[in-house]
Design an enzyme around this catalytic site. Structure first.
Site, short mmCIF file in Angstrom:
data_model
loop_
_atom_site.label_atom_id
_atom_site.label_comp_id
_atom_site.label_asym_id
_atom_site.label_seq_id
_atom_site.Cartn_x
_atom_site.Cartn_y
_atom_site.Cartn_z
CB SER A 1 52.28 21.97 71.13
OG SER A 1 53.13 23.02 69.75
CB SER B 1 47.10 31.62 68.30
OG SER B 1 46.68 30.90 67.59
#
Lengths: 452, 277
Positions: A194, A324
């Site tokens: 991430s 997202s």
């Protein structure tokens, strides 16, 4: 007079061949120390100037965008046509559209609470397929998180994608990470993490290792225009250039870093304008033209492996979807903007090309749409039914071996579960009814609990 | 050459490049000039190196990476050439943290770190570069990680330290024997993570008294972890509360260094407290 001139000429010749500082010779103001125009600072390769002016980037035109195919799918510059064969072009198209289908279904599945999180690739499919198709299968890929098409191209199956999103027993990542944090050793795609841009200087290092191993492979590193603001990006470029690393830096400039538009991300001419500052060969490309992306990546690869130097590619594209499933982009951009790019998207452009070649038609399109959706749904149904791995998996792979203190912690969780199983969703996890573990002497010990 | 080389000046770049080298199949030894400057690389160490194997389901790892960096007080280093940051790193599952007390230990432990299949951070007490002289075999040898060493046996008090501090503790043990008639067991922890609690606990079961000393600051220094574990495992064996002798909770000062460090006199006072409780 001749003697004076001859004398001056001799002095000039002396001055141009001897690298020493000098004074003005002679009474004529036109006689100068020619070599004093070149600075002697270490590494200098320029001249002195006697005019005070600042370099103004606003005065310069932006770096041009290389493209091959226009928005109607026509080859604008025939000499740049890569003339890719039909089979490969069909694979390109099928991979882009299968990815698109998978994205639609998995995005929906998050909305329905079936998976916890998802990121789509809408609008950027050509950056994935164009670049992946130009690499060798063993070139190592360091991605950011929006490069699923690269995996798709290399053969990551729908099962593998969806199993990772579910984190089930078939997930090669062993259920450790959030969805879309894919990785594949076989396909030479390093597992996604991430934190942004952290993969970039790592890619430089891996490329250096390949150079020393003389294995003919290169590394490609994908990142977004937002991640390019991170310090790690600067370190990556500088290290790759100074240490001669065969790495392709591929920037997906898609207009947004979540809600931050590029106008808030940088002031200069995108990412490409930075390349030459680091001493890197650089090019900007139409990221929605799969053939243009293919061409530049192929050329970049050749430069990398032949000359052991990095190349920066900035692919201009547009993020059609939300960042997202945790994002609602209608909060920060106009629908009209999205529609504009969706109407003229990379998949449609390739389809136009294929239709013009006589390689695709509406019937095939409808057939394929149905088939790809069916394929995704089949994998999806299977993935959903699978259990998650045994909770003891959470203690493994921290180190290559399980150290004593972690073993103790694993034992304490097992003990806790044996007394409190009803408080935990153990029915969704594999082999929870039997607690097998390896004690410190290495022998397997089992404690069975049955449920009536 | 291309095997040992200069890099641009960027610790985050150096460590990340090292991770990449390791992932690319090469043994990588990354040097950070002073441990005080390792912090720009903290993200790469914590979020990347330490988690590489775990997050990939063991598909990838950077076990071939070792980071080495000089640490510790040197007499005049002040804030930015004296730090002992081992406690920050002890809190990162997935890496190993190792500190030698001298040349012989340094070679064996460093070779173990390099060959260990996990990313390692190797802190080298810089004052010992010049200050310690020892016979070091030229042959290949390794010393085990995660194994503390009882440098000197004793029965009355357990003294635990690492790096330079082990020599301070050996000095204190001598003084304690002469002045207090106390026999001290001196243990060099050697590996901070994963640490050998068994050897420490075994010693405390014997002596009943524990003193841990380190140059790093008192609050959340690694002595806190040792104390918490020992009181949990050896509660009824303890004759007195565990003593910690550490640097004060300040940045490392320049002219005040002689007053700052956990020297033999402070450690001796600590032993007296343990014994007179």
């Amino acid at each position: 007079m001749a003697a004076k001139l001859g004398g001056a000429l001799r002095t000039l010749r002396y001055l141009t061949t001897r690298p020493v500082s000098c004074r003005l010779i002679g009474t004529s103001p036109s006689v100068r120390c020619v070599h004093e125009d070149r600075p002697q600072f270490p590494g200098s390769k320029s001249k002195f100037t006697y005019k005070l002016s600042f370099l103004d980037p606003d005065e310069e035109a932006g770096i041009p965008v290389y493209r091959v195919m226009n928005s109607e799918g026509e080859m604008t510059e025939k000499s740049e046509d890569p003339k890719i064969d039909k089979t490969t072009v069909l694979k390109m198209y099928r991979d882009m559209t299968l990815l698109n289908s998978m994205d639609k279904i998995l995005y929906e599945s998050q909305r329905q609470g079936r998976i916890s999180f998802y990121m789509t690739n809408f609008g950027e499919e050509a950056t994935h397929i164009g670049s992946a198709s130009a690499l060798h299968p063993e070139d190592m890929v360091f991605g950011q998180y929006r490069e699923a098409g690269v995996l798709m191209w290399r053969g990551f199956t729908l099962d593998q994608f969806i199993n990772q999103c579910y984190g089930n027993t078939e997930d090669v990542g062993k259920g450790r990470q959030m969805p879309v944090h894919y990785g594949s050793q076989d396909l030479h795609f390093v597992t996604i993490s991430s934190p942004l841009a952290t993969q970039m200087p790592q890619a430089s290092g891996a490329a250096y290792a390949f150079k020393r191993a003389q294995n003919g492979k290169c590394v490609i590193c994908y990142f977004g225009e937002g991640a390019a603001s991170e310090g790690d990006a600067h370190a990556a470029f500088n290290f790759a250039a100074t240490l001669d690393c065969p790495v392709i830096f591929f920037c997906r400039n898609n207009g947004y870093a979540i809600s931050t538009p590029t106008s808030d991300q940088y002031r200069g001419d995108g990412i490409a304008s930075r390349g030459s500052g680091y001493g890197m060969l650089t090019i900007r490309v139409d990221g929605n033209d799969v053939f243009a992306v293919h061409n530049v990546t192929k050329e970049a690869r050749e430069i990398c492996v032949s000359h052991n130097r990095p190349v920066l590619i900035e692919a201009m594209t547009y993020r059609i979807g939300h960042h997202s499933t945790s994002d609602d982009s209608s909060m920060y951009r106009k629908k009209g903007e999205v529609v504009k790019f969706d109407t003229n998207n990379p998949i449609g452009r390739l389809r136009s090309y294929m239709v013009k070649q006589g390689w695709w038609n509406d019937d095939q399109e409808n057939e394929w749409k149905e088939e790809s959706k069916k394929m995704v749904m089949e994998s999806f149904a299977k993935a959903e039914k699978r259990k998650k791995p045994n909770p003891t998996e959470l203690f493994k792979d921290v180190y290559e071996e399980i150290p004593p203190h972690l073993q103790k912690q694993m034992d304490s969780l097992k003990e806790h579960l044996s007394k409190n199983e009803d408080k935990y969703p153990t029915q969704n996890y594999e082999a929870c009814k039997e607690y097998m573990y390896q004690d410190l002497s290495g022998s397997m010990v089992g404690v069975t609990r049955s449920h009536s | 050459g291309d095997r040992v080389f200069n890099s641009p000046l960027s610790e985050q770049g150096i460590v990340a490049f090292g991770i990449g080298l390791a992932v690319g199949g090469a043994t990588a030894i990354a040097e950070i000039q002073f441990a005080d400057y390792i912090f720009p690389a903290f993200d790469q160490i914590t979020n990347e190196a330490a988690k590489f194997r775990y997050r990939s389901g063991n598909l990838f790892d950077c076990g071939k990476l070792t980071i080495r960096t000089p640490c510790g007080a040197v007499g005049h280093g002040a804030l930015y050439h004296s730090q002992s940051p081992e406690a920050f790193f002890a809190h990162i599952p997935g890496i190993k943290v190792v500190i030698p007390r001298g040349p012989y230990q340094a070679k064996g432990l460093l070779l173990s770190c390099i060959r260990d299949p996990n990313p390692c951070v190797f802190f080298e007490p810089k004052i010992l570069y010049r200050g310690a002289i020892e016979e070091v075999p030229t042959k290949d040898y390794t010393l085990p990680l995660s194994q503390a060493e009882v440098v000197q046996e004793g029965n009355d008090v357990t003294l635990v330290g690492w790096g330079t501090q082990v020599h301070v503790l050996l000095e204190v043990a001598k003084i304690a024997q002469e002045k207090l008639g106390m026999s001290c067991e001196v243990i060099d922890l050697r590996t901070i993570l994963p640490w050998d609690s068994d050897t420490i606990c075994k010693s405390v079961v014997k002596t009943g008294r524990l003193l841990v000393a380190h140059e790093a600051t008192h609050t959340m220094g690694f002595a806190a972890e040792i104390a918490a574990t020992v009181q949990s495992e050896c509660f009824l064996n303890l004759e007195s509360p565990i003593e910690r002798v550490c640097g004060y909770d300040t940045p490392f000062p320049h002219v005040f260094e002689p007053f700052y460090i956990p020297d033999q006199w402070k450690c001796l006072e600590g032993i007296k407290k343990l014994v007179n409780y």
